[in-house]
Motif scaffolding. Structure first.
Motif, PDB file in Angstrom:
ATOM      1  N   LEU A 121      -6.581   8.283  -4.745  1.00  0.00           N
ATOM      2  CA  LEU A 121      -6.297   8.144  -3.318  1.00  0.00           C
ATOM      3  C   LEU A 121      -5.314   9.191  -2.796  1.00  0.00           C
ATOM      4  N   ARG A 122      -4.795  10.017  -3.679  1.00  0.00           N
ATOM      5  CA  ARG A 122      -3.942  11.111  -3.207  1.00  0.00           C
ATOM      6  C   ARG A 122      -4.806  12.149  -2.510  1.00  0.00           C
ATOM      7  N   LYS A 123      -4.261  12.723  -1.476  1.00  0.00           N
ATOM      8  CA  LYS A 123      -5.038  13.691  -0.703  1.00  0.00           C
ATOM      9  C   LYS A 123      -5.281  14.994  -1.453  1.00  0.00           C
ATOM     10  N   ASP A 124      -4.470  15.268  -2.491  1.00  0.00           N
ATOM     11  CA  ASP A 124      -4.668  16.486  -3.268  1.00  0.00           C
ATOM     12  C   ASP A 124      -5.455  16.234  -4.561  1.00  0.00           C
ATOM     13  N   TYR A 125      -6.037  15.057  -4.703  1.00  0.00           N
ATOM     14  CA  TYR A 125      -6.809  14.702  -5.901  1.00  0.00           C
ATOM     15  C   TYR A 125      -8.105  15.502  -5.933  1.00  0.00           C
ATOM     16  N   GLU A 126      -8.429  16.011  -7.111  1.00  0.00           N
ATOM     17  CA  GLU A 126      -9.695  16.718  -7.306  1.00  0.00           C
ATOM     18  C   GLU A 126     -10.566  15.885  -8.230  1.00  0.00           C
ATOM     19  N   ASP A 127     -11.790  15.597  -7.786  1.00  0.00           N
ATOM     20  CA  ASP A 127     -12.705  14.780  -8.585  1.00  0.00           C
ATOM     21  C   ASP A 127     -12.963  15.423  -9.937  1.00  0.00           C
ATOM     22  N   THR A 173       0.844  -1.181   0.000  1.00  0.00           N
ATOM     23  CA  THR A 173       0.000   0.000   0.000  1.00  0.00           C
ATOM     24  C   THR A 173       0.883   1.235   0.000  1.00  0.00           C
ATOM     25  N   ALA A 174       0.275   2.369  -0.245  1.00  0.00           N
ATOM     26  CA  ALA A 174       1.018   3.630  -0.265  1.00  0.00           C
ATOM     27  C   ALA A 174       0.332   4.635   0.652  1.00  0.00           C
ATOM     28  N   VAL A 175       1.122   5.530   1.216  1.00  0.00           N
ATOM     29  CA  VAL A 175       0.629   6.557   2.128  1.00  0.00           C
ATOM     30  C   VAL A 175       1.025   7.911   1.565  1.00  0.00           C
ATOM     31  N   ASP A 176       0.089   8.841   1.564  1.00  0.00           N
ATOM     32  CA  ASP A 176       0.318  10.209   1.094  1.00  0.00           C
ATOM     33  C   ASP A 176       0.366  11.125   2.320  1.00  0.00           C
ATOM     34  N   TYR A 177       1.452  11.876   2.459  1.00  0.00           N
ATOM     35  CA  TYR A 177       1.615  12.779   3.597  1.00  0.00           C
ATOM     36  C   TYR A 177       1.340  14.226   3.217  1.00  0.00           C
ATOM     37  N   HIS A 178       0.402  14.434   2.324  1.00  0.00           N
ATOM     38  CA  HIS A 178       0.021  15.786   1.893  1.00  0.00           C
ATOM     39  C   HIS A 178      -0.273  16.640   3.112  1.00  0.00           C
ATOM     40  N   PRO A 179       0.170  17.864   3.178  1.00  0.00           N
ATOM     41  CA  PRO A 179       0.702  18.711   2.112  1.00  0.00           C
ATOM     42  C   PRO A 179       2.196  18.556   1.857  1.00  0.00           C
ATOM     43  N   GLU A 180       2.859  17.685   2.624  1.00  0.00           N
ATOM     44  CA  GLU A 180       4.277  17.448   2.358  1.00  0.00           C
ATOM     45  C   GLU A 180       4.427  16.743   1.011  1.00  0.00           C
ATOM     46  N   LEU A 197       9.517   8.037  -0.021  1.00  0.00           N
ATOM     47  CA  LEU A 197       9.751   8.684  -1.311  1.00  0.00           C
ATOM     48  C   LEU A 197       9.479  10.178  -1.212  1.00  0.00           C
ATOM     49  N   GLU A 198      10.331  10.965  -1.833  1.00  0.00           N
ATOM     50  CA  GLU A 198      10.102  12.409  -1.959  1.00  0.00           C
ATOM     51  C   GLU A 198       9.636  12.668  -3.376  1.00  0.00           C
ATOM     52  N   ASN A 199       8.706  13.597  -3.554  1.00  0.00           N
ATOM     53  CA  ASN A 199       8.196  13.913  -4.891  1.00  0.00           C
ATOM     54  C   ASN A 199       7.500  15.256  -4.863  1.00  0.00           C
ATOM     55  N   ASP A 200       7.606  15.994  -5.974  1.00  0.00           N
ATOM     56  CA  ASP A 200       7.012  17.333  -6.032  1.00  0.00           C
ATOM     57  C   ASP A 200       5.532  17.330  -6.405  1.00  0.00           C
ATOM     58  N   ARG A 201       4.925  16.145  -6.515  1.00  0.00           N
ATOM     59  CA  ARG A 201       3.503  15.976  -6.811  1.00  0.00           C
ATOM     60  C   ARG A 201       3.124  16.325  -8.244  1.00  0.00           C
ATOM     61  N   ASN A 202       4.107  16.525  -9.109  1.00  0.00           N
ATOM     62  CA  ASN A 202       3.841  16.758 -10.523  1.00  0.00           C
ATOM     63  C   ASN A 202       3.380  15.441 -11.135  1.00  0.00           C
ATOM     64  N   LEU A 203       2.225  15.419 -11.775  1.00  0.00           N
ATOM     65  CA  LEU A 203       1.680  14.180 -12.321  1.00  0.00           C
ATOM     66  C   LEU A 203       2.500  13.635 -13.483  1.00  0.00           C
ATOM     67  N   ARG A 204       3.411  14.445 -14.010  1.00  0.00           N
ATOM     68  CA  ARG A 204       4.293  13.971 -15.089  1.00  0.00           C
ATOM     69  C   ARG A 204       5.599  13.394 -14.542  1.00  0.00           C
ATOM     70  N   ASP A 205       5.798  13.491 -13.246  1.00  0.00           N
ATOM     71  CA  ASP A 205       7.023  13.007 -12.605  1.00  0.00           C
ATOM     72  C   ASP A 205       6.631  12.296 -11.319  1.00  0.00           C
ATOM     73  N   LEU A 206       6.208  11.047 -11.451  1.00  0.00           N
ATOM     74  CA  LEU A 206       5.676  10.293 -10.319  1.00  0.00           C
ATOM     75  C   LEU A 206       6.792   9.820  -9.385  1.00  0.00           C
ATOM     76  N   PRO A 207       6.476   9.647  -8.102  1.00  0.00           N
ATOM     77  CA  PRO A 207       7.459   9.045  -7.192  1.00  0.00           C
ATOM     78  C   PRO A 207       7.749   7.620  -7.658  1.00  0.00           C
ATOM     79  N   GLU A 208       9.020   7.215  -7.577  1.00  0.00           N
ATOM     80  CA  GLU A 208       9.426   5.908  -8.096  1.00  0.00           C
ATOM     81  C   GLU A 208      10.032   5.032  -7.015  1.00  0.00           C
ATOM     82  N   VAL A 209       9.760   3.741  -7.152  1.00  0.00           N
ATOM     83  CA  VAL A 209      10.347   2.720  -6.291  1.00  0.00           C
ATOM     84  C   VAL A 209      10.526   1.470  -7.155  1.00  0.00           C
ATOM     85  N   PRO A 210      11.565   0.681  -6.913  1.00  0.00           N
ATOM     86  CA  PRO A 210      11.749  -0.534  -7.711  1.00  0.00           C
ATOM     87  C   PRO A 210      10.620  -1.543  -7.481  1.00  0.00           C
ATOM     88  N   SER A 211      10.267  -2.256  -8.521  1.00  0.00           N
ATOM     89  CA  SER A 211       9.261  -3.309  -8.417  1.00  0.00           C
ATOM     90  C   SER A 211       9.846  -4.528  -7.713  1.00  0.00           C
TER      91      SER A 211
END
Length: 163
Positions: free
Chosen positions: A147-153, A59-66, A90-104
């Motif tokens: 499931l991101r806390k900054d998601y807008e429907d 699972t993944a956890v979003d620490y928005h607004p961080e 993972l650190e990420n700037d929340r840009n949808l074109r640059d997703l946070p990455e982790v190895p599979s």
């Protein structure tokens, strides 16, 4: 058993591999370095005395607004009747074109294939070296990660109102 596993990881991968231990949870958690995730997963699966042969959940956890996410791995050793939780931060700037990455870890546990696809689809975590990383619940052209806390429907999808 937890201390034994932690000490095995430190001995085989070095002191820096475990970033910290979280002992306030229902069971202790090892927060590990992202770059060693796959090696550690193979080690925990294949080492006598560990044999974590079952990945029960990712699972993944979003620490928005961080600009911070965590991927959580719940693994179990069926023969030794032991459970372990691993986390990768993972650190990420929340840009949808640059997703946070982790190895599979799908090369370690086959069940990771679906769990990683779900975390990708709903949280926008990109799993490098995944054999077929694509949406699993939403249409391929859906914008955003619900499931991101900054998601807008979305108000509509292909001209169809969403309410």
């Amino acid at each position: 058993m937890f201390e034994k596993i932690k000490n095995l990881l430190l001995k085989n991968f070095g002191q820096e591999v475990v970033l910290r231990v979280e002992e306030h949870a229902l069971q202790p958690i090892l927060v590990i370095q992202k770059k060693h995730l796959v090696e550690i997963a193979f080690f925990l699966r294949d080492t006598e005395g560990c044999y974590f042969d079952f990945l029960s959940n990712i699972t993944a956890v979003d620490y928005h607004p961080e600009n911070r996410f965590t991927v959580v791995y719940h693994i179990a050793s069926i023969p030794y009747q032991t459970q372990l939780t691993l986390k990768v931060e993972l650190e990420n700037d929340r840009n949808l074109r640059d997703l946070p990455e982790v190895p599979s870890v799908s090369s370690v546990w086959r069940t990771a294939d679906w769990h990683e696809r779900e975390a990708f689809d709903l949280m926008g975590i990109f799993f490098t070296d995944h054999p077929d990383l694509r949406r699993i619940l939403l249409p391929d052209d859906w914008i955003g990660y619900p499931l991101r806390k900054d998601y807008e429907d979305a108000e509509s999808y292909h001209g169809i109102a969403i309410k």
